[in-house]
Scaffold this motif. Structure first.
Motif, PDB file in Angstrom:
ATOM      1  N   PHE A 214     -13.842 -20.953  -5.334  1.00 47.09           N
ATOM      2  CA  PHE A 214     -14.478 -22.268  -5.457  1.00 47.09           C
ATOM      3  C   PHE A 214     -13.514 -23.286  -6.065  1.00 47.09           C
ATOM      4  O   PHE A 214     -13.483 -24.449  -5.661  1.00 47.09           O
ATOM      5  CB  PHE A 214     -15.753 -22.172  -6.300  1.00 47.09           C
ATOM      6  CG  PHE A 214     -16.705 -21.102  -5.836  1.00 47.09           C
ATOM      7  CD1 PHE A 214     -17.243 -21.143  -4.560  1.00 47.09           C
ATOM      8  CD2 PHE A 214     -17.052 -20.049  -6.666  1.00 47.09           C
ATOM      9  CE1 PHE A 214     -18.112 -20.161  -4.121  1.00 47.09           C
ATOM     10  CE2 PHE A 214     -17.926 -19.064  -6.229  1.00 47.09           C
ATOM     11  CZ  PHE A 214     -18.453 -19.114  -4.958  1.00 47.09           C
ATOM     12  N   LEU A 217     -11.065 -24.490  -3.396  1.00 48.79           N
ATOM     13  CA  LEU A 217     -11.680 -25.491  -2.526  1.00 48.79           C
ATOM     14  C   LEU A 217     -11.722 -26.847  -3.219  1.00 48.79           C
ATOM     15  O   LEU A 217     -11.484 -27.891  -2.593  1.00 48.79           O
ATOM     16  CB  LEU A 217     -13.094 -25.044  -2.137  1.00 48.79           C
ATOM     17  CG  LEU A 217     -13.199 -23.836  -1.199  1.00 48.79           C
ATOM     18  CD1 LEU A 217     -14.641 -23.369  -1.104  1.00 48.79           C
ATOM     19  CD2 LEU A 217     -12.654 -24.160   0.183  1.00 48.79           C
ATOM     20  N   ARG A 218     -12.015 -26.851  -4.518  1.00 53.38           N
ATOM     21  CA  ARG A 218     -12.029 -28.108  -5.268  1.00 53.38           C
ATOM     22  C   ARG A 218     -10.629 -28.720  -5.321  1.00 53.38           C
ATOM     23  O   ARG A 218     -10.470 -29.943  -5.242  1.00 53.38           O
ATOM     24  CB  ARG A 218     -12.571 -27.873  -6.683  1.00 53.38           C
ATOM     25  CG  ARG A 218     -14.057 -27.506  -6.716  1.00 53.38           C
ATOM     26  CD  ARG A 218     -14.582 -27.400  -8.133  1.00 53.38           C
ATOM     27  NE  ARG A 218     -15.990 -27.027  -8.128  1.00 53.38           N
ATOM     28  CZ  ARG A 218     -16.434 -25.777  -8.328  1.00 53.38           C
ATOM     29  NH1 ARG A 218     -15.565 -24.793  -8.578  1.00 53.38           N
ATOM     30  NH2 ARG A 218     -17.723 -25.507  -8.293  1.00 53.38           N
ATOM     31  N   PHE A 222     -12.508 -30.836  -1.881  1.00 56.25           N
ATOM     32  CA  PHE A 222     -13.928 -30.680  -1.589  1.00 56.25           C
ATOM     33  C   PHE A 222     -14.776 -30.766  -2.854  1.00 56.25           C
ATOM     34  O   PHE A 222     -14.355 -30.323  -3.930  1.00 56.25           O
ATOM     35  CB  PHE A 222     -14.197 -29.316  -0.948  1.00 56.25           C
ATOM     36  CG  PHE A 222     -13.697 -29.150   0.457  1.00 56.25           C
ATOM     37  CD1 PHE A 222     -14.283 -29.836   1.516  1.00 56.25           C
ATOM     38  CD2 PHE A 222     -12.648 -28.285   0.738  1.00 56.25           C
ATOM     39  CE1 PHE A 222     -13.836 -29.669   2.816  1.00 56.25           C
ATOM     40  CE2 PHE A 222     -12.193 -28.108   2.032  1.00 56.25           C
ATOM     41  CZ  PHE A 222     -12.780 -28.808   3.079  1.00 56.25           C
ATOM     42  N   ASN A 223     -15.982 -31.298  -2.715  1.00 62.48           N
ATOM     43  CA  ASN A 223     -17.039 -31.087  -3.700  1.00 62.48           C
ATOM     44  C   ASN A 223     -17.739 -29.798  -3.315  1.00 62.48           C
ATOM     45  O   ASN A 223     -18.112 -29.615  -2.147  1.00 62.48           O
ATOM     46  CB  ASN A 223     -18.024 -32.255  -3.694  1.00 62.48           C
ATOM     47  CG  ASN A 223     -17.384 -33.556  -4.127  1.00 62.48           C
ATOM     48  OD1 ASN A 223     -16.514 -33.570  -4.991  1.00 62.48           O
ATOM     49  ND2 ASN A 223     -17.785 -34.661  -3.523  1.00 62.48           N
ATOM     50  N   VAL A 224     -17.915 -28.903  -4.262  1.00 63.61           N
ATOM     51  CA  VAL A 224     -18.368 -27.549  -3.958  1.00 63.61           C
ATOM     52  C   VAL A 224     -19.719 -27.251  -4.591  1.00 63.61           C
ATOM     53  O   VAL A 224     -19.931 -27.533  -5.773  1.00 63.61           O
ATOM     54  CB  VAL A 224     -17.337 -26.500  -4.452  1.00 63.61           C
ATOM     55  CG1 VAL A 224     -17.813 -25.089  -4.148  1.00 63.61           C
ATOM     56  CG2 VAL A 224     -15.970 -26.753  -3.823  1.00 63.61           C
ATOM     57  N   PRO A 250     -20.984 -20.807   0.180  1.00 61.20           N
ATOM     58  CA  PRO A 250     -20.133 -21.913  -0.290  1.00 61.20           C
ATOM     59  C   PRO A 250     -20.363 -23.137   0.611  1.00 61.20           C
ATOM     60  O   PRO A 250     -19.934 -23.187   1.749  1.00 61.20           O
ATOM     61  CB  PRO A 250     -18.706 -21.376  -0.118  1.00 61.20           C
ATOM     62  CG  PRO A 250     -18.856 -19.908   0.154  1.00 61.20           C
ATOM     63  CD  PRO A 250     -20.185 -19.744   0.822  1.00 61.20           C
ATOM     64  N   VAL A 252     -19.637 -27.092   1.005  1.00 64.69           N
ATOM     65  CA  VAL A 252     -18.687 -28.063   0.477  1.00 64.69           C
ATOM     66  C   VAL A 252     -18.871 -29.403   1.185  1.00 64.69           C
ATOM     67  O   VAL A 252     -19.338 -29.464   2.334  1.00 64.69           O
ATOM     68  CB  VAL A 252     -17.237 -27.580   0.616  1.00 64.69           C
ATOM     69  CG1 VAL A 252     -17.053 -26.239  -0.070  1.00 64.69           C
ATOM     70  CG2 VAL A 252     -16.810 -27.491   2.085  1.00 64.69           C
ATOM     71  N   TYR A 253     -18.499 -30.471   0.502  1.00 62.70           N
ATOM     72  CA  TYR A 253     -18.645 -31.820   1.016  1.00 62.70           C
ATOM     73  C   TYR A 253     -17.358 -32.592   0.834  1.00 62.70           C
ATOM     74  O   TYR A 253     -16.575 -32.322  -0.097  1.00 62.70           O
ATOM     75  CB  TYR A 253     -19.780 -32.559   0.288  1.00 62.70           C
ATOM     76  CG  TYR A 253     -21.127 -31.886   0.407  1.00 62.70           C
ATOM     77  CD1 TYR A 253     -21.989 -32.192   1.454  1.00 62.70           C
ATOM     78  CD2 TYR A 253     -21.530 -30.918  -0.518  1.00 62.70           C
ATOM     79  CE1 TYR A 253     -23.224 -31.567   1.581  1.00 62.70           C
ATOM     80  CE2 TYR A 253     -22.770 -30.282  -0.394  1.00 62.70           C
ATOM     81  CZ  TYR A 253     -23.597 -30.610   0.652  1.00 62.70           C
ATOM     82  OH  TYR A 253     -24.813 -29.990   0.764  1.00 62.70           O
TER      83      TYR A 253
END
Length: 255
Positions: A214, A217-218, A222-224, A250, A252-253
């Motif tokens: 996570f 990804l951040r 990404f917002n996770v 997960p 993500v945005y």
């Protein structure tokens, strides 16, 4: 039964296995009809689900009708109950499209739906996830499930996913994950297929993701949201749908 399925998974190439499974599904569904377990994707019920696994086999996890696994059924329920995926117009990119979803998503008229993969016979566009042939900010939704663990340069793959996702777009990036691990484990010196299968769970996996997935990804931008959707379901639903309790989705945005 478990031994037979293990041999099939480890000897037949995946593209051929996909094609053969179309023939096997109706036969399996007919002989396993019952009312104990239900596949929420098509609503059909069975006396048992099938075993599945390249190494250690999990019992009662593979749906005879859709060939969905725990993660597919969990994702379906999440998309159906918590998003507007099945109602709003969206431009969707789906990596390595799963049989359980492929035709159903393809038939949703409100979706502009594209599939991609290097090898899958279900892919509209053959492409390398680390070098995608799509413009920046193209897709509202990206589905990329159980793909990144196969990719040596997963950082580059994540960057490409971020690049082609629209601002305010959503991606679901499921991976096999060991939540007991703080950090992801990789070892490229392990080249023996049998040894890799024992250590990584599958011979063609290159890592075991830990909780730091996570954070990675951040770091990409990404917002996770690490969604434990089984926590929203009853014990009865988890058992009936043959889900893995505590499995994380997960989501993500791109802001």
């Amino acid at each position: 039964m478990k031994k037979i399925f293990k041999i099939i998974l480890n000897t037949i190439p995946r593209p051929l296995l996909i094609r053969l499974s179309y023939l096997a599904r109706p036969i399996l569904a007919f002989f396993l009809k019952g009312n104990k377990y239900t596949d929420p994707i098509d609503g059909k019920s069975f006396k048992t689900f099938l075993p599945y696994g390249y190494g250690t086999q999990r019992t009662n996890v593979l749906s005879p009708s859709t060939l969905s696994l725990e993660r597919h059924r969990l994702l379906w329920l999440y998309l159906q109950n918590e998003t507007d995926f099945f109602s709003a117009e969206k431009k969707v990119l789906h990596f390595a499209p799963e049989q359980a979803f492929y035709k159903r998503f393809r038939h949703l008229k409100h979706l502009d739906y594209t599939t991609t993969d290097l090898l899958s016979p279900l892919a509209d566009i053959k492409a390398d996830i680390c070098n995608l042939p799509f413009e920046d900010n193209t897709y509202d939704i990206i589905l990329c499930n159980h793909v990144l663990e196969h990719i040596p340069d997963d950082t580059k793959a994540m960057q490409e996913l971020f690049r082609v996702l629209k601002p305010k777009g959503m991606a679901i990036l499921q991976i096999p994950q060991d939540l007991n691990r703080n950090t992801t484990f990789e070892d490229n010196s392990i080249t023996d297929k049998k040894e890799r299968a024992e250590i990584f769970g599958q011979y063609d996996h290159v890592r075991i993701y830990g909780r730091d997935y996570f954070d990675k990804l951040r770091d990409i931008g990404f917002n996770v949201e690490a969604v434990d959707y089984t926590a929203s379901l009853s014990k009865e639903e988890i058992i009936t749908y043959c889900l893995a309790e505590g499995e994380i989705i997960p989501v993500v945005y791109k802001s």
